[in-house]
Design a protein around this motif. Structure first.
Motif, PDB file in Angstrom:
ATOM      1  N   LEU A 375       0.979  -1.321  -0.101  1.00 34.94           N
ATOM      2  CA  LEU A 375      -0.356   0.355   0.025  1.00 34.94           C
ATOM      3  C   LEU A 375       0.663   0.971   0.415  1.00 34.94           C
ATOM      4  CD1 LEU A 375      -3.402  -1.177   2.640  1.00 34.94           C
ATOM      5  CD2 LEU A 375      -3.125  -0.560   0.088  1.00 34.94           C
ATOM      6  N   ILE A 376       2.046   1.210   0.956  1.00 27.00           N
ATOM      7  CA  ILE A 376       2.814   2.266   0.853  1.00 27.00           C
ATOM      8  C   ILE A 376       3.578   2.845  -0.147  1.00 27.00           C
ATOM      9  CG2 ILE A 376       4.982   3.308   1.746  1.00 27.00           C
ATOM     10  CD1 ILE A 376       4.053   1.950   4.743  1.00 27.00           C
ATOM     11  N   ILE A 377       3.978   1.563  -1.136  1.00 31.94           N
ATOM     12  CA  ILE A 377       4.857   1.482  -2.327  1.00 31.94           C
ATOM     13  C   ILE A 377       3.541   2.120  -3.137  1.00 31.94           C
ATOM     14  CG2 ILE A 377       5.483  -0.267  -4.216  1.00 31.94           C
ATOM     15  CD1 ILE A 377       6.285  -1.888  -2.022  1.00 31.94           C
ATOM     16  N   TRP A 378       2.407   1.865  -3.175  1.00 28.87           N
ATOM     17  CA  TRP A 378       1.557   2.244  -5.136  1.00 28.87           C
ATOM     18  C   TRP A 378       1.255   3.713  -4.624  1.00 28.87           C
ATOM     19  CZ3 TRP A 378      -2.076  -2.466  -3.223  1.00 28.87           C
ATOM     20  CH2 TRP A 378      -1.796  -4.233  -4.016  1.00 28.87           C
ATOM     21  N   CYS A 379       1.052   4.156  -3.193  1.00 26.91           N
ATOM     22  CA  CYS A 379       0.992   5.310  -2.979  1.00 26.91           C
ATOM     23  C   CYS A 379       2.079   6.196  -3.835  1.00 26.91           C
ATOM     24  CB  CYS A 379       1.086   5.603  -1.465  1.00 26.91           C
ATOM     25  SG  CYS A 379      -0.250   5.480  -0.435  1.00 26.91           S
ATOM     26  N   LEU A 380       3.413   5.617  -3.552  1.00 32.12           N
ATOM     27  CA  LEU A 380       5.005   6.609  -4.223  1.00 32.12           C
ATOM     28  C   LEU A 380       4.764   6.297  -5.339  1.00 32.12           C
ATOM     29  CD1 LEU A 380       7.176   5.883  -1.404  1.00 32.12           C
ATOM     30  CD2 LEU A 380       6.342   7.448  -2.112  1.00 32.12           C
ATOM     31  N   MET A 381       4.111   5.268  -6.038  1.00 33.89           N
ATOM     32  CA  MET A 381       3.583   5.162  -7.539  1.00 33.89           C
ATOM     33  C   MET A 381       2.908   5.763  -8.122  1.00 33.89           C
ATOM     34  SD  MET A 381       4.494   0.832  -8.104  1.00 33.89           S
ATOM     35  CE  MET A 381       5.770  -0.466  -7.542  1.00 33.89           C
ATOM     36  N   ILE A 382       1.829   6.526  -7.579  1.00 30.52           N
ATOM     37  CA  ILE A 382       1.056   7.264  -7.961  1.00 30.52           C
ATOM     38  C   ILE A 382       1.155   8.906  -7.877  1.00 30.52           C
ATOM     39  CG2 ILE A 382      -1.430   8.239  -7.787  1.00 30.52           C
ATOM     40  CD1 ILE A 382      -1.705   5.396  -8.834  1.00 30.52           C
ATOM     41  N   LEU A 413      -4.652   7.610  -5.361  1.00 31.91           N
ATOM     42  CA  LEU A 413      -4.018   7.834  -4.029  1.00 31.91           C
ATOM     43  C   LEU A 413      -4.861   7.466  -2.633  1.00 31.91           C
ATOM     44  CD1 LEU A 413      -1.036   7.920  -2.953  1.00 31.91           C
ATOM     45  CD2 LEU A 413      -2.015  10.615  -3.834  1.00 31.91           C
ATOM     46  N   ALA A 414      -6.247   8.765  -2.896  1.00 37.44           N
ATOM     47  CA  ALA A 414      -6.701   8.568  -1.324  1.00 37.44           C
ATOM     48  C   ALA A 414      -7.356   7.157  -0.924  1.00 37.44           C
ATOM     49  CB  ALA A 414      -8.012   9.632  -1.968  1.00 37.44           C
ATOM     50  N   PHE A 415      -7.466   6.494  -2.419  1.00 38.93           N
ATOM     51  CA  PHE A 415      -7.652   5.027  -1.684  1.00 38.93           C
ATOM     52  C   PHE A 415      -7.187   4.779  -0.747  1.00 38.93           C
ATOM     53  CE2 PHE A 415      -8.681   0.582  -2.463  1.00 38.93           C
ATOM     54  CZ  PHE A 415      -9.277   0.574  -1.980  1.00 38.93           C
ATOM     55  N   PHE A 416      -5.624   4.129  -1.981  1.00 41.19           N
ATOM     56  CA  PHE A 416      -5.062   3.590  -1.138  1.00 41.19           C
ATOM     57  C   PHE A 416      -4.863   4.291  -0.062  1.00 41.19           C
ATOM     58  CE2 PHE A 416      -3.174   2.808  -5.766  1.00 41.19           C
ATOM     59  CZ  PHE A 416      -3.783   1.025  -5.344  1.00 41.19           C
ATOM     60  N   GLY A 417      -4.225   5.659   0.330  1.00 43.78           N
ATOM     61  CA  GLY A 417      -4.588   6.163   1.851  1.00 43.78           C
ATOM     62  C   GLY A 417      -5.461   5.444   2.831  1.00 43.78           C
ATOM     63  N   LEU A 418      -6.769   5.571   2.545  1.00 52.98           N
ATOM     64  CA  LEU A 418      -7.665   5.561   3.265  1.00 52.98           C
ATOM     65  C   LEU A 418      -7.855   3.545   3.588  1.00 52.98           C
ATOM     66  CD1 LEU A 418     -11.063   6.701   1.819  1.00 52.98           C
ATOM     67  CD2 LEU A 418      -9.860   7.596   3.907  1.00 52.98           C
ATOM     68  N   MET A 419      -7.214   2.870   2.550  1.00 50.92           N
ATOM     69  CA  MET A 419      -6.990   1.984   2.664  1.00 50.92           C
ATOM     70  C   MET A 419      -5.267   1.666   4.117  1.00 50.92           C
ATOM     71  SD  MET A 419      -8.851  -0.355   2.005  1.00 50.92           S
ATOM     72  CE  MET A 419     -10.054   0.883   1.972  1.00 50.92           C
ATOM     73  N   ILE A 420      -5.004   2.861   4.575  1.00 50.28           N
ATOM     74  CA  ILE A 420      -4.426   2.561   5.222  1.00 50.28           C
ATOM     75  C   ILE A 420      -4.139   2.643   6.891  1.00 50.28           C
ATOM     76  CG2 ILE A 420      -1.371   3.583   6.212  1.00 50.28           C
ATOM     77  CD1 ILE A 420      -0.789   3.730   3.310  1.00 50.28           C
ATOM     78  N   ILE A 421      -4.818   3.591   6.640  1.00 53.92           N
ATOM     79  CA  ILE A 421      -5.666   4.203   7.943  1.00 53.92           C
ATOM     80  C   ILE A 421      -6.245   3.054   8.340  1.00 53.92           C
ATOM     81  CG2 ILE A 421      -7.640   5.801   8.498  1.00 53.92           C
ATOM     82  CD1 ILE A 421      -6.697   8.321   6.920  1.00 53.92           C
ATOM     83  N   LEU A 422      -7.350   1.978   7.126  1.00 58.37           N
ATOM     84  CA  LEU A 422      -8.321   0.921   7.444  1.00 58.37           C
ATOM     85  C   LEU A 422      -7.474   0.134   8.620  1.00 58.37           C
ATOM     86  CD1 LEU A 422     -11.307  -0.089   7.437  1.00 58.37           C
ATOM     87  CD2 LEU A 422      -9.976  -1.182   5.746  1.00 58.37           C
ATOM     88  N   LEU A 423      -6.475  -0.683   7.988  1.00 56.04           N
ATOM     89  CA  LEU A 423      -5.305  -1.225   8.264  1.00 56.04           C
ATOM     90  C   LEU A 423      -5.148  -0.832   9.750  1.00 56.04           C
ATOM     91  CD1 LEU A 423      -3.343  -3.223   5.645  1.00 56.04           C
ATOM     92  CD2 LEU A 423      -5.650  -3.773   6.501  1.00 56.04           C
ATOM     93  N   LEU A 424      -4.306   0.066   9.696  1.00 53.71           N
ATOM     94  CA  LEU A 424      -4.124   0.788  11.145  1.00 53.71           C
ATOM     95  C   LEU A 424      -4.708   0.622  11.985  1.00 53.71           C
ATOM     96  CD1 LEU A 424      -1.850   3.534  10.528  1.00 53.71           C
ATOM     97  CD2 LEU A 424      -1.268   1.740  11.407  1.00 53.71           C
ATOM     98  N   SER A 425      -6.244   1.030  11.955  1.00 55.32           N
ATOM     99  CA  SER A 425      -8.026   0.510  12.758  1.00 55.32           C
ATOM    100  C   SER A 425      -8.526  -0.398  13.383  1.00 55.32           C
ATOM    101  CB  SER A 425      -8.918   1.546  12.034  1.00 55.32           C
ATOM    102  OG  SER A 425      -9.082   1.117  11.362  1.00 55.32           O
TER     103      SER A 425
END
Length: 456
Positions: A375-382, A413-425
């Protein structure tokens, strides 16, 4: 790079044909995440897991369109990491390169762990680490011979997986039309409405299903890594990416729907493949053993792909570098990154240690950690694609462009960011996501020290 060019500027040999690329692209989307991990996804989300696969599939298609545009803009580059270095800076490229490499290593470990689970279907007392360790040794030998041999092996594995899933879907469709029954009762759409309905586990369950679904798609960008060894990348890469939506619908959505038509979602076990359970329930003789052989081949196939990718990534991040480490892994032997392949295989071979330390939760932990890092890598790719479009004049853009730029970039990018927040929660995924972030921070610190020392 023309079709006739036999090698890339770094020495890679262009031995992968159109058929290789197409089957690698197709087979790369069908692995342990589907054959084993889908049980966990269904357990979390119930029938609504079908919707999750569609949502994630759409955003992964957007990602691949962005990456496809990058790859086709400069076919001399070996991996996505070189684009990140060019458009986001060498420091971010260094961090992403090693994070990406570690991610492929962890994926290989997850597949090796899954192999142990699959073999216990036939050999209940076999230690789970034995099949994976034997497999990685054999695959290393194959990868050290040639890229074409890798392509031929993946071609064969992909055909096995594709034919099996198509046959499985047609079998369940036949039982549906003819009113067939299994040990779970009649085959029908009624299973989607029973036991709580389509959103049986509520909002929390629906959100909890995203992690394993994302893991199912991890590795879909492998087709971009094959560009340096493809005979005609301008045609094959474009075609493979454009066909991604059809593959998602056919090989994920239809296959999972077929499972749910046979087995009520709350009766699907998470300790074995739902495909094995579904075929076993039909009463067809040896059906469970046949599909178990197929899921084993899928895990071997995925491990093979991840080893291929890891070896080329460690070569890419050390290519043209100075120092003993870079000199060891930054050059080719017989047009192959042999040292990188050996190191990657050795690290994947540490999977038994994780199994011993964690036990039955090894697969879930490793898969969750892999998902988090990707997820982090995909954000950087976008972000790399956005930077590429801003820095590149309109008359120099490739004709294979990201649709609706830049809005789909921002949405993805927003979707991947939300997924990161989701996994943290989510408590079950929080530690894995934190681990991925910590690895990123450690790599950032190492890169700072590394570049400061080289500047002195």
């Amino acid at each position: 790079m023309s079709k006739e060019d036999p090698k890339t500027n770094s020495g890679y040999e262009r031995t992968l044909t159109n058929a290789h690329i197409q089957l690698i692209a197709l087979g790369g989307t069908i692995g342990t995440g589907l054959f084993l991990g889908v049980g966990n996804s269904i357990h979390q989300a119930g029938p609504s897991v079908i919707l999750i696969y569609i949502i994630v599939g759409i955003f992964l298609y957007f990602l691949m369109r962005a990456l496809g545009e990058l790859v086709l803009s400069d076919l001399h580059k070996h991996t996505y990491i070189e684009f990140i270095e060019k458009y986001l800076g060498k420091n971010i490229g260094f961090i992403t390169g090693y994070l990406y490499w570690i991610s492929w290593i962890s994926l290989g470990m997850a597949e090796m762990t899954a192999l142990g689970i699959y073999f216990q279907y036939w050999f209940p007392h076999l230690p789970t680490w034995v099949p994976g360790l034997i497999t990685i040794v054999i695959l290393l030998f194959i990868n050290l011979l040639s890229a074409r041999l890798f392509g031929n092996l993946e071609f064969s594995f992909a055909i096995i997986k594709i034919v099996t899933i198509i046959a499985f879907v047609f079998l369940i469709a036949y039982l549906l039309v003819t009113g067939g029954k299994t040990s779970f009762g009649p085959v029908g759409f009624g299973n989607l409405a029973k036991n709580g309905g389509f959103f049986a586990t509520g909002a929390n369950g629906f959100l909890g299903g995203f992690q394993m679904v994302i893991f199912s798609f991890v590795g879909v960008e492998l087709i971009g890594l094959t560009a340096a060894e493809a005979q005609n990348p301008k045609v094959t890469i474009r075609k493979a990416i454009n066909e991604l939506p059809l593959r998602i619908i056919l090989f994920y959505v239809m296959a999972i729907l077929a499972i749910l038509l046979v087995i009520p979602w709350n009766k699907i076990a998470t300790t074995s493949s739902p495909f094995v359970q579904a075929l076993g329930a039909t009463g067809i003789r040896n059906a469970g053993s046949i599909i178990n052989f197929v899921v084993i081949s899928a895990a071997v196939s995925s491990t093979n792909s991840f080893l291929y990718s890891a070896g080329r990534l460690i070569f890419s991040v050390t290519y043209d570098g100075k120092g003993k480490w870079n000199e060891t892994f930054g050059h080719l032997h017989r047009q192959l990154p042999q040292n990188g392949l050996i190191l990657s295989a050795c690290l994947m071979g540490l999977a038994p240690l994780v199994i011993i330390l964690i036990g039955n939760q090894a697969f879930n932990f490793i898969s969750s950690t892999s998902t988090s890092m990707f997820l982090i890598i995909w954000c950087l790719m976008i972000l790399t694609h956005l930077s590429y479009r801003k820095q590149t004049p309109a008359n120099k853009l490739t004709d294979f462009q990201m649709p609706q730029y830049p809005w789909l970039d921002y949405l993805t990018l927003a979707f991947f960011g939300l997924m990161i927040i989701l996994l943290l929660s989510l408590p079950a995924n929080r530690m894995a996501m934190i681990s991925a972030i910590l690895i990123f921070i450690i790599l950032w610190a190492v890169s700072k020290i590394w570049h400061q020392e080289r500047a002195i």
